[in-house]
Design a protein around this motif. Structure first.
Motif, PDB file in Angstrom:
ATOM      1  N   UNK A  51      19.332  88.870 -16.275  1.00 22.46           N
ATOM      2  CA  UNK A  51      20.177  88.518 -17.274  1.00 22.46           C
ATOM      3  C   UNK A  51      19.509  88.965 -18.533  1.00 22.46           C
ATOM      4  N   UNK A  52      18.278  88.319 -18.887  1.00 22.20           N
ATOM      5  CA  UNK A  52      17.825  88.820 -20.166  1.00 22.20           C
ATOM      6  C   UNK A  52      17.399  90.202 -20.131  1.00 22.20           C
ATOM      7  N   UNK A  53      16.557  90.497 -18.951  1.00 20.96           N
ATOM      8  CA  UNK A  53      16.117  91.872 -18.917  1.00 20.96           C
ATOM      9  C   UNK A  53      17.393  92.841 -18.961  1.00 20.96           C
ATOM     10  N   UNK A  54      18.481  92.521 -18.151  1.00 18.67           N
ATOM     11  CA  UNK A  54      19.695  93.571 -18.099  1.00 18.67           C
ATOM     12  C   UNK A  54      20.263  93.565 -19.331  1.00 18.67           C
ATOM     13  N   UNK A  55      20.301  92.500 -20.225  1.00 21.91           N
ATOM     14  CA  UNK A  55      20.781  92.836 -21.432  1.00 21.91           C
ATOM     15  C   UNK A  55      20.199  93.598 -22.384  1.00 21.91           C
ATOM     16  N   UNK A  56      18.621  93.504 -22.222  1.00 22.89           N
ATOM     17  CA  UNK A  56      17.771  94.327 -23.041  1.00 22.89           C
ATOM     18  C   UNK A  56      17.745  95.733 -22.622  1.00 22.89           C
ATOM     19  N   UNK A  57      17.980  96.099 -21.298  1.00 24.33           N
ATOM     20  CA  UNK A  57      18.156  97.510 -20.794  1.00 24.33           C
ATOM     21  C   UNK A  57      19.419  98.168 -21.474  1.00 24.33           C
ATOM     22  N   UNK A  58      20.398  97.427 -21.326  1.00 22.60           N
ATOM     23  CA  UNK A  58      21.571  97.976 -21.971  1.00 22.60           C
ATOM     24  C   UNK A  58      21.478  98.089 -23.385  1.00 22.60           C
ATOM     25  N   UNK A  59      20.698  97.074 -24.146  1.00 21.37           N
ATOM     26  CA  UNK A  59      20.409  97.553 -25.603  1.00 21.37           C
ATOM     27  C   UNK A  59      19.454  98.852 -25.862  1.00 21.37           C
ATOM     28  N   UNK A  60      18.628  99.463 -24.784  1.00 24.65           N
ATOM     29  CA  UNK A  60      18.046 100.524 -24.830  1.00 24.65           C
ATOM     30  C   UNK A  60      18.771 101.718 -24.480  1.00 24.65           C
ATOM     31  N   UNK A  61      19.431 101.355 -23.320  1.00 21.24           N
ATOM     32  CA  UNK A  61      19.967 102.673 -22.775  1.00 21.24           C
ATOM     33  C   UNK A  61      21.460 102.487 -22.413  1.00 21.24           C
ATOM     34  N   UNK A  62      22.422 101.484 -22.906  1.00 24.20           N
ATOM     35  CA  UNK A  62      23.686 101.425 -22.780  1.00 24.20           C
ATOM     36  C   UNK A  62      24.049 101.262 -21.406  1.00 24.20           C
TER      37      UNK A  62
END
Length: 492
Positions: free
Chosen positions: A58-69
């Motif tokens: 959840x939190x990490x998945x959003x963070x990865x989206x912020x970095x890599x789309x």
């Protein structure tokens, strides 16, 4: 924030209340550890989705989206693919085995007591998974109530330990269903559309971001492959996942419910990545990508709704933490304490399981308070789990020529090679899992071919169990065959 506090308070009270109700259902070892093996497809798919989609997803998945789309979805996508593969190929057989732990499956398949290594590795893995999830409570309670880290860990961890100790898997299952619903509404149906709309829609997002943010492979092929090996394969053999498989009412329920859960995980992965991509448009200068989730929630959502979404994040942490805790307790009582006593526990007495769960919960909270970064420890546990146990477990399921000596050799060699490789290449390197799996596979095949085949009586017992013969659990015989009305109707 008053409305947010009220929503969170109601959520926490509800979790404790459900845990108290679950205590009425947990009357035998089977009830406490695998919910009486009575779950239908809806409860099964909900609880399976809840445990695999935790704070990292959840939190990490959003963070990865912020970095890599959208390519940041791959972490959760590999989890979904692992769930799909597990249920398409192995779930039916696992349900028919009527065991409680991965180590019991290895004993049944290979004969004798060949699983000391497996039990120790699985215990360490589930304990570190519990610690990691418990440590994450510090962030959520700091955002909610500005609590110090230690107090946040104590509060969140105590709630999880309380309802887990009370009703075991029944409490965890019932709370997981509530958490699954809250998480779906809060993350997928509220936060996603609000974030994308605030960012101007997909057209505006495309015009303001690099095209790589909308390519599925921009995170890199090596990273994707490592995710598949570590998390996809890890889900195939983790005690926390298998224990949920054992709760299914029938092989058909496990297969159907698991496939639904796998598809849901795929959708959840893209949801988190898109929220993170929208956050990159709205707040391009965040210092830490993992702050994207909290920033979007705090800045875009109104009071009350914000509390619901934060409750969704809290539920993600609680479901993973409680699932890992009950898995660690099961390994302790079934694979470790039972072997030390040299006799199985009384299936009608759940007091030992409750006490073990309580002690392990306190230990996990204590470890989480003492350390500030357990990511490397969790990486070690995952690498040893996959590198040391994957070959012996999957080999036992698909290759009849595999032997006990071959399985032990693969576990020892795979674990040693993984640990040695992490010392040489570093804890976060990708090489250890490759070398460990390769060494384990070679050892398993070569040693199995050089040693006598598994005794026919052992293979016959294994085949009969897979066919559903001798599936009555002796440990629960003393509890009688009566089924409480609450349990019989829990999934109708």
């Amino acid at each position: 924030m008053v409305a947010d506090y009220l929503v969170i308070a109601l959520y926490i009270a509800g979790m404790v209340g459900v845990g108290w109700y679950g205590m009425r259902l947990a009357r035998t070892k089977s009830d406490y550890l695998v919910a009486g093996r009575r779950l239908g497809w809806f409860m099964y798919s909900g609880t399976m989705s809840a445990i695999v989609l935790g704070g990292a997803s959840t939190i990490g998945g959003v963070g990865l989206g912020y970095t890599h789309g959208i390519s940041g979805a791959w972490l959760v996508l590999t989890i979904g693919l692992g769930i799909l593969l597990l249920h398409a190929l192995f779930a039916r057989r696992l349900v028919k085995l009527r065991v409680y732990t991965v180590s019991e499956m290895l004993d049944l398949r290979y004969g004798g007591s060949s699983t000391v290594i497996a039990g120790v590795v699985m215990w360490g893995y589930t304990l570190m998974l519990t610690v990691t999830s418990t440590l994450s409570f510090a962030t959520i309670f700091n955002v909610l109530f500005q609590l110090p880290s230690m107090l946040g860990i104590a509060v969140g961890g105590s709630i999880v330990v309380l309802y887990s100790v009370l009703g075991g898997m029944w409490s965890i299952t019932l709370t997981d269903i509530a958490q699954f619903v809250i998480k779906t509404i809060g993350i997928m149906f509220l936060l996603l559309p609000v974030a994308v709309t605030a960012a101007g829609g997909f057209g505006e997002m495309s015009s303001r971001l690099d095209p790589g943010f909308f390519r599925l492979d921009s995170i890199g092929g090596a990273t994707i492959f490592t995710y598949v090996l570590t998390y996809g394969f890890g889900l195939l053999i983790g005690q926390d996942i298998w224990q949920r498989v054992f709760t299914a009412r029938s092989p058909k329920v496990a297969t159907a419910g698991g496939i639904i859960s796998g598809v849901y995980c795929l959708a959840y992965g893209f949801t988190g990545a898109l929220i993170g991509t929208a956050a990159r448009v709205l707040y391009p200068n965040l210092g830490d990508p993992d702050d994207a989730f909290a920033t979007v929630v705090e800045q875009l959502l109104p009071s009350g709704v914000r509390g619901l979404v934060l409750a969704a994040a809290l539920s993600a942490l609680m479901s993973t933490s409680s699932g890992a805790l009950i898995a660690c307790s099961t390994v302790s009582t079934t694979d470790i304490l039972a072997k030390l006593r040299r006799k199985p526990a009384d299936g009608s007495d759940v007091s030992a399981s409750r006490m073990t769960t309580l002690v392990l919960g306190i230990v996990a909270i204590g470890i989480a308070m003492l350390v500030d970064d357990v990511v490397n420890a969790l990486t070690v546990a995952y690498n040893v789990l996959v590198g040391g146990l994957l070959v012996a477990i999957l080999g036992g399921l698909v290759w009849k020529r595999g032997t006990r000596v071959g399985a032990v050799a693969s576990m020892v060699v795979g674990s040693v090679v993984v640990i040695a490789s992490m010392i040489v290449f570093g804890l976060s390197a990708t090489e250890p899992i490759y070398y460990g799996l390769g060494a384990a596979l070679l050892s398993y095949v070569v040693v199995s071919l050089l040693t006598p085949p598994t005794e026919p009586a052992v293979l016959r017992a294994w085949t009969q169990r897979l066919a559903g013969v001798s599936a009555v659990e002796p440990a629960d015989a003393s509890a009688g065959n009566s089924e409480p009305a609450e349990q019989a109707g829990a999934d109708k």
